[in-house]
Design a protein around this motif. Structure first.
Motif, PDB file in Angstrom:
ATOM      1  N   ALA A 193       4.133   5.780  -5.418  1.00  0.00           N
ATOM      2  CA  ALA A 193       4.481   5.735  -6.851  1.00  0.00           C
ATOM      3  C   ALA A 193       3.359   6.350  -7.696  1.00  0.00           C
ATOM      4  CB  ALA A 193       4.733   4.290  -7.280  1.00  0.00           C
ATOM      5  N   LEU A 194       2.112   6.063  -7.336  1.00  0.00           N
ATOM      6  CA  LEU A 194       0.990   6.562  -8.147  1.00  0.00           C
ATOM      7  C   LEU A 194       0.819   8.071  -7.988  1.00  0.00           C
ATOM      8  CD1 LEU A 194      -1.583   3.666  -7.603  1.00  0.00           C
ATOM      9  CD2 LEU A 194      -0.165   4.125  -9.620  1.00  0.00           C
ATOM     10  N   ALA A 195       0.962   8.551  -6.750  1.00  0.00           N
ATOM     11  CA  ALA A 195       0.816   9.996  -6.536  1.00  0.00           C
ATOM     12  C   ALA A 195       1.888  10.759  -7.311  1.00  0.00           C
ATOM     13  CB  ALA A 195       0.884  10.312  -5.044  1.00  0.00           C
ATOM     14  N   VAL A 207       0.956  10.477 -11.369  1.00  0.00           N
ATOM     15  CA  VAL A 207      -0.118  11.367 -11.851  1.00  0.00           C
ATOM     16  C   VAL A 207      -0.408  12.390 -10.745  1.00  0.00           C
ATOM     17  CG1 VAL A 207      -2.446  11.501 -12.817  1.00  0.00           C
ATOM     18  CG2 VAL A 207      -1.126   9.390 -13.089  1.00  0.00           C
ATOM     19  N   PRO A 208       0.256  13.537 -10.788  1.00  0.00           N
ATOM     20  CA  PRO A 208       0.077  14.526  -9.725  1.00  0.00           C
ATOM     21  C   PRO A 208      -1.397  14.892  -9.556  1.00  0.00           C
ATOM     22  CG  PRO A 208       1.900  15.120 -11.160  1.00  0.00           C
ATOM     23  CD  PRO A 208       1.237  13.951 -11.801  1.00  0.00           C
ATOM     24  N   GLY A 209      -1.834  14.924  -8.312  1.00  0.00           N
ATOM     25  CA  GLY A 209      -3.231  15.282  -8.032  1.00  0.00           C
ATOM     26  C   GLY A 209      -4.166  14.078  -8.023  1.00  0.00           C
ATOM     27  N   SER A 210      -3.685  12.927  -8.510  1.00  0.00           N
ATOM     28  CA  SER A 210      -4.547  11.734  -8.504  1.00  0.00           C
ATOM     29  C   SER A 210      -4.675  11.230  -7.068  1.00  0.00           C
ATOM     30  CB  SER A 210      -3.955  10.646  -9.385  1.00  0.00           C
ATOM     31  OG  SER A 210      -2.753  10.176  -8.815  1.00  0.00           O
ATOM     32  N   ARG A 211      -5.709  10.408  -6.853  1.00  0.00           N
ATOM     33  CA  ARG A 211      -5.979   9.966  -5.483  1.00  0.00           C
ATOM     34  C   ARG A 211      -5.924   8.434  -5.367  1.00  0.00           C
ATOM     35  NH1 ARG A 211     -11.327  13.178  -5.708  1.00  0.00           N
ATOM     36  NH2 ARG A 211     -10.903  12.845  -7.932  1.00  0.00           N
ATOM     37  N   HIS A 231      -7.246  -3.819  -3.511  1.00  0.00           N
ATOM     38  CA  HIS A 231      -7.627  -3.138  -4.747  1.00  0.00           C
ATOM     39  C   HIS A 231      -6.883  -1.800  -4.735  1.00  0.00           C
ATOM     40  CE1 HIS A 231     -10.350  -6.319  -5.460  1.00  0.00           C
ATOM     41  NE2 HIS A 231     -10.997  -6.112  -4.345  1.00  0.00           N
ATOM     42  N   MET A 232      -5.757  -1.795  -5.431  1.00  0.00           N
ATOM     43  CA  MET A 232      -4.856  -0.638  -5.395  1.00  0.00           C
ATOM     44  C   MET A 232      -5.308   0.364  -6.464  1.00  0.00           C
ATOM     45  SD  MET A 232      -2.315   0.272  -3.529  1.00  0.00           S
ATOM     46  CE  MET A 232      -2.455   2.039  -3.808  1.00  0.00           C
ATOM     47  N   ASN A 233      -6.515   0.894  -6.251  1.00  0.00           N
ATOM     48  CA  ASN A 233      -7.152   1.709  -7.285  1.00  0.00           C
ATOM     49  C   ASN A 233      -6.668   3.162  -7.242  1.00  0.00           C
ATOM     50  OD1 ASN A 233      -8.460  -0.624  -7.751  1.00  0.00           O
ATOM     51  ND2 ASN A 233     -10.482   0.053  -7.087  1.00  0.00           N
ATOM     52  N   LEU A 234      -6.759   3.800  -8.401  1.00  0.00           N
ATOM     53  CA  LEU A 234      -6.355   5.208  -8.494  1.00  0.00           C
ATOM     54  C   LEU A 234      -7.494   6.008  -9.108  1.00  0.00           C
ATOM     55  CD1 LEU A 234      -3.903   7.081  -7.977  1.00  0.00           C
ATOM     56  CD2 LEU A 234      -3.390   6.893 -10.414  1.00  0.00           C
ATOM     57  N   ILE A 251       0.845  -1.206   0.000  1.00  0.00           N
ATOM     58  CA  ILE A 251       0.000   0.000   0.000  1.00  0.00           C
ATOM     59  C   ILE A 251       0.880   1.257   0.000  1.00  0.00           C
ATOM     60  CG2 ILE A 251      -1.760   1.306   1.272  1.00  0.00           C
ATOM     61  CD1 ILE A 251      -2.829  -1.365   2.334  1.00  0.00           C
ATOM     62  N   ARG A 252       1.881   1.252   0.858  1.00  0.00           N
ATOM     63  CA  ARG A 252       2.736   2.452   0.966  1.00  0.00           C
ATOM     64  C   ARG A 252       3.487   2.737  -0.329  1.00  0.00           C
ATOM     65  NH1 ARG A 252       3.527   1.338   6.502  1.00  0.00           N
ATOM     66  NH2 ARG A 252       5.095  -0.226   6.023  1.00  0.00           N
TER      67      ARG A 252
END
Ligand code: FAD
Ligand code: MLT
Ligand code: ZN
Length: 477
Positions: free
Chosen positions: A373-375, A378-382, A395-398, A367-368
């Motif tokens: 990595a995702l943040a 894609v800056p601003g993504s959640r 579910h490692m959803n973005l 999770i960490r």
């Protein structure tokens, strides 16, 4: 390689219509529409018709006709697949085979603790039938009001209670299926022990409709729970969530029916978008766990167990706050916060789903690392990690950045999935934990399962379905 699937000729459609009658063959565009797009809105296919047989014999006759004509078939249950497994492609050459009319519970035996259900029985209806007989059919997932027995077996669905009862595969004793050439295989045995050659039923489970069409199954039932307890807990961090799971498991593993992780972002989205969902705690946290305990013993003392474990975890600083459901309605309300996660994310805009698994011990790291990595990607993504922590399946959803064009966000899907999968591979995990491969993940198979494993899968497919008419374009690249 089999020849490309044929276009269904007018003669074939006439023969199918004569076989199935007007209720059994849909061709009107308005009737076809719900069968052509998937729940996530990723795919929109085309098909000349939807076949709706009412019995195994009718289905077998349809499959024989289509197979002889070389026409491809797409089995469909509730069409809730998360990976586009049940939608036809855009060619207009594939026919959809809906199991919706095969929805009888043929038998329920509270001594054998088995239920024989047809493939089109909706999961919730199977649960209700078991409950009416004083038993439990434990498979449970957010789409249970629509997903079918054929669908959950064909995807080997997991869901919320895998930690206690296993995946759909573990809940199945016998199967009946129509094979790609139209033969009926009756393996509806309700035996706990049956070592008689290859376990063909396990080949069809999880095959996502590529090896035949499941028509009925013997399912395992369990004693109904007489005591249940549910707690919604704010936890310090991901490690604390895992520590809490271990506390419950150490104290009484047999009592843990579900252990789910949620992020603060996911809970906030559920509260914002879903009518009737309210935050049960005064304090807001970045991490939550939902604990569900159940026992068939009337004197199991689950409330005491719940309170003791939570108290120890509070003292250790792992749990920050917790709400225990005091009634059936309150327990259902706590569960709803978790169950509505997929719908809430859908309403927030576009999201990219990553249904991944790792060894349970590595979930906090998963999770960490993925969230970071995702943040960054894609800056601003959640990042909205949630799901079945007790199984190591997150579910490692973005979710897309607020205000971003959904199409522009989805154009980055491959990069997003690659970023998650890189971490998953490093942690010895899987790129698909419970949703399957469908159409969405076929191009990942070579990298993850290539070599002897994929070669054997291809040889099995060629042996069982030499003409390649069963759900082509799914599972295998
Ligand atoms: P469909 O979507 O119709 O089909 C799924 C696949 O099975 C397709 O490849 C199809 O061709 C094949 N198939 C369907 N019926 C048959 C049959 N009779 N014979 C042969 N092949 C067949 N999944 C989980 O595992 N765990 C979850 O917690 C979970 N939660 C979900 C929550 C929501 C809100 C939604 C929308 C989906 C969720 N899913 C979950 C995914 C989905 O519900 C499951 O994959 C489910 O098993 C699909 O059942 P279905 O009847 O809708 O099958
Ligand atoms: C769930 O557990 O709710 C679904 O499998 C997850 C999803 O929507 O990704
Ligand atoms: Zn899930």
């Amino acid at each position: 390689m089999p020849d490309a699937p044929a276009v269904p000729a007018a003669g074939l459609l006439d023969a199918l219509r004569a076989l199935l009658g007007p209720r059994g063959l849909l061709t009107d565009p308005a009737d076809l529409a719900p069968h052509l797009a998937d729940w996530r809105g990723l795919y929109r296919g085309a098909a000349p018709c939807v076949l709706r047989p009412a019995s195994t014999a009718e289905l077998a006759a349809c499959v024989r006709l289509c197979a002889e004509a070389g026409v491809a078939m797409v089995p469909q249950g509730g069409n809730t697949s998360m990976v586009g497994g049940a939608t036809p492609d855009e060619s207009g050459r594939q026919v959809v085979v809906s199991l919706a009319r095969m929805n009888r519970i043929r038998d329920l035996d509270p001594v054998d603790m088995t239920m024989t259900a047809e493939a089109g029985v909706v999961l919730k209806a199977a649960q209700d039938a078991a409950a009416a007989a004083g038993c439990l059919f434990p498979l449970s997932l957010g789409a249970e009001g629509t997903a079918t027995i054929g669908g959950v077996l064909s995807t080997n669905a997991g869901g919320n209670t895998t930690v206690r009862y296993g995946n759909a595969r573990e809940l199945m004793l016998g199967l009946e299926a129509v094979l790609p050439d139209g033969q009926v295989w009756n393996g509806l045995r309700r035996l706990r022990k049956d070592n008689t050659g290859y376990a063909l039923r396990h080949l069809l489970v999880g095959a996502e409709g590529t090896l035949g069409i499941i028509t009925a199954a013997v399912l395992r039932l369990f004693p109904r729970p007489r005591e249940t307890e549910v707690a919604f807990c704010a936890v310090r961090d991901e490690d604390a969530a895992l520590a809490l799971f271990r506390r419950f498991r150490d104290r009484d593993e047999s009592a843990v029916r579900a252990f789910e992780y949620m992020s603060g972002t996911g809970v906030d989205l559920a509260v914002r978008h879903i009518e009737g969902v309210a935050h049960p705690l005064a304090t807001r946290a970045a991490h939550y766990a939902l604990v569900d305990l159940a026992s068939s013993r009337p004197d199991a003392g689950l409330r005491r167990l719940m309170e003791d474990v939570l108290e120890a975890a509070l003292e250790a600083g792992e749990v920050l706050d917790a709400a225990i459901g005091g009634s059936e309605a309150q327990r259902a309300a706590l569960w709803r916060i978790r169950e509505e996660h997929p719908e809430a994310q859908k309403r927030e805009g576009a999201s990219v789903k990553n249904d991944v698994s790792v060894p349970v011990s590595r979930v906090p790291e998963l999770i960490r690392r993925c969230s970071a990595a995702l943040a960054a990607l894609v800056p601003g993504s959640r990042p909205v990690p949630f799901g079945h922590m007790g199984d190591g399946n997150i579910h490692m959803n973005l979710v897309q950045p607020e205000g971003m064009d959904p199409a522009a966000f989805l154009a980055r899907s491959d990069a997003i999935m690659d970023a998650v999968n890189a971490v998953v591979r490093d942690l010895d995990g899987s790129f698909s934990a419970e949703h399957g491969i469908g159409r969405l993940k076929t191009d990942m198979m070579e990298a993850w399962r290539g070599g002897a494993e994929l070669d054997l899968m291809r040889r099995i497919k060629a042996a069982v379905d030499p003409r390649g008419v069963m759900n082509p374009g799914k599972v295998l690249p």
